[in-house]
Design a protein around this motif. Structure first.
Motif, PDB file in Angstrom:
ATOM      1  N   THR A  32      15.431  -0.342  -8.621  1.00 25.87           N
ATOM      2  CA  THR A  32      16.587  -0.962  -7.957  1.00 25.87           C
ATOM      3  C   THR A  32      16.468  -2.487  -7.983  1.00 25.87           C
ATOM      4  OG1 THR A  32      15.479  -0.771  -5.806  1.00 25.87           O
ATOM      5  CG2 THR A  32      16.994   1.011  -6.446  1.00 25.87           C
ATOM      6  N   ASN A  59      14.814  -5.787  11.827  1.00 31.22           N
ATOM      7  CA  ASN A  59      15.331  -5.142  10.618  1.00 31.22           C
ATOM      8  C   ASN A  59      14.209  -4.340   9.958  1.00 31.22           C
ATOM      9  OD1 ASN A  59      16.853  -4.370   8.466  1.00 31.22           O
ATOM     10  ND2 ASN A  59      17.133  -6.420   7.620  1.00 31.22           N
ATOM     11  N   HIS A  64       7.426   3.140   0.785  1.00 32.43           N
ATOM     12  CA  HIS A  64       7.456   3.679  -0.585  1.00 32.43           C
ATOM     13  C   HIS A  64       6.238   4.566  -0.819  1.00 32.43           C
ATOM     14  CE1 HIS A  64      10.069   0.203  -0.571  1.00 32.43           C
ATOM     15  NE2 HIS A  64      10.579   0.551  -1.739  1.00 32.43           N
ATOM     16  N   SER A 179      18.545   0.753  -3.133  1.00 36.49           N
ATOM     17  CA  SER A 179      18.668   2.209  -3.047  1.00 36.49           C
ATOM     18  C   SER A 179      19.754   2.656  -2.073  1.00 36.49           C
ATOM     19  CB  SER A 179      17.329   2.809  -2.618  1.00 36.49           C
ATOM     20  OG  SER A 179      16.974   2.330  -1.340  1.00 36.49           O
ATOM     21  N   GLY A 231      19.941  -3.465   8.899  1.00 33.26           N
ATOM     22  CA  GLY A 231      20.076  -4.514   7.884  1.00 33.26           C
ATOM     23  C   GLY A 231      21.493  -4.699   7.381  1.00 33.26           C
TER      24      GLY A 231
END
Ligand code: TXA
Ligand code: MG
Length: 354
Positions: A32, A59, A64, A179, A231
């Motif tokens: 991304t 935020n 991952h 994403s 966010g």
């Protein structure tokens, strides 16, 4: 601090692993955008991410993971429906919100929320880093807060030079927009942020899934509709110049620009559009050539995937060229167009509807 840029090799992966273990941050490519990574269990690393980005600490970050990683190390349970989505779209540009494992995932990762965002990227470099280290890695996009997300190692360098020790270089990102974020923790399955995995694709697996109402608005007209992903409430990227995102025809934009040229002096004018749009503008007003900067989003024949891949780089270019007033070509919100228009409108100062 000296910032090194290195291709993915056994040596650079080992260097990255050691830095992450020491609580440092390392930028790495994904399909991304580039991420600014820290070891998910390192308070020091997490703090450094917020500091390097200048990001508000409410935020939350995305964790991952590699394909063989045990999900239950970070999620307390896997929501209904998530398994089918994971099977279909992981590894890939989709992030899933899950109830967090409170023993391992700190409040600093989730901005105090009881849920955690998890993503398994498909980019070979990202996979190499995640598999080699075996670590869960928290990573926001590797831009300074308020700048467009980086889609090349050079973009990361522009923003992070002197602030982080290492950038892993895996070339330019295949998808180019962040994403898709899917939340299945509530009764109503929702897309909190549109991205490379489109609503249409998700509906093949979960027919009743919908966009977060706050994301549906083309402009945030109703401030009471608060997005569920913290966010998404930020404007994200404010270019230095005034960006008019418009559904007008090329001929109409050409006319607008001619008027600007006559009425406003000292302004640097530009257009962010497909090659076809620019060609049609020039047909209507050949004199614009040389007076108006053209930033290409590629050929419309190459479809929306190309536009998505180029968008953030184009927005960075507008700042480099110090454009003070520029027009953006609006696209249909079908497919990945939804993600493109979401980012484009967040960058714009004005929205012109037909
Ligand atoms: O493609 C991507 O997702 C990239 C690459 C690096 O993986 N990352 C990325 O991270 O875009 P970032 O930090 O720029 O955006 C994360 C988004 C934010 O809008 C945040 O509010 C949302 O995910 N988010 C994170 N945790 C959440 C949670 N528990 N609930 C709702 N939204 C969450
Ligand atoms: Mg971001």
């Amino acid at each position: 601090m000296n910032t090194q840029i290195k291709k993915i090799t056994p040596e650079s992966l080992e260097m990255a692993k050691n830095l992450l273990l020491e609580g440092q941050v390392v930028a790495f490519p994904t399909e991304t955008v580039y991420g600014l990574g820290a070891y998910a269990y390192s308070q020091e690393g997490i703090a450094r991410i917020y500091e390097a980005k200048g990001r508000p600490s409410d935020n939350p970050l995305i964790v991952h993971i590699a394909p063989n990683f045990d999900l239950l190390q970070i999620a307390r349970e896997v929501p209904e429906g998530a398994k089918a989505l994971m099977e279909r779209f992981w590894p890939g540009p989709m992030t899933l919100i899950m109830p967090k494992n409170r023993e391992t995932i700190a409040d600093t990762v989730t901005g105090g929320l009881d849920t955690v965002a998890i993503r398994m990227p498909s980019d070979p470099s990202a996979m190499a880093l995640l598999s080699y280290t075996g670590m869960p890695i928290v990573a926001p996009s590797a831009n300074t807060s308020g700048r467009p997300s980086p889609t090349s190692a050079m973009h990361v360098y522009e923003d992070m030079q002197g602030k982080i020790p290492l950038i892993l270089d895996g070339g330019s990102c295949q998808v180019g927009v962040e994403s898709t974020i899917v939340d299945l923790t509530d009764e109503k399955p929702l897309v909190l942020r549109p991205g490379g995995i489109t609503l249409e694709m998700l509906r093949e697996v979960i027919p009743e899934i919908d966009l977060d109402p706050a994301v549906k608005q083309v402009r945030s007209v109703d401030a009471s509709v608060v997005p569920k992903a913290p966010g998404m409430k930020y404007r994200h990227y404010a270019p230095k110049g005034y960006l008019i995102l418009t559904q007008e025809t090329p001929e109409e934009v050409a006319r607008d620009l001619e008027e600007d040229l006559q009425t406003i002096s000292g302004d640097k004018l530009g257009v962010i559009a497909t090659d076809e749009f620019w060609q049609e503008m020039l047909k209507a007003a050949p004199q614009l050539e040389g007076q108006v900067a053209m930033i290409s989003l590629g050929s419309r024949r190459d479809d929306m995937e190309t536009v998505a891949k180029r968008l953030f780089g184009a927005l960075r270019q507008a700042d480099e060229l110090t454009l003070s007033r520029f027009y953006g070509e609006a696209f249909s919100r079908e497919g990945v167009g939804e993600a493109v228009m979401n980012r484009f409108r967040k960058a714009s100062s004005e929205w012109r509807e037909r």
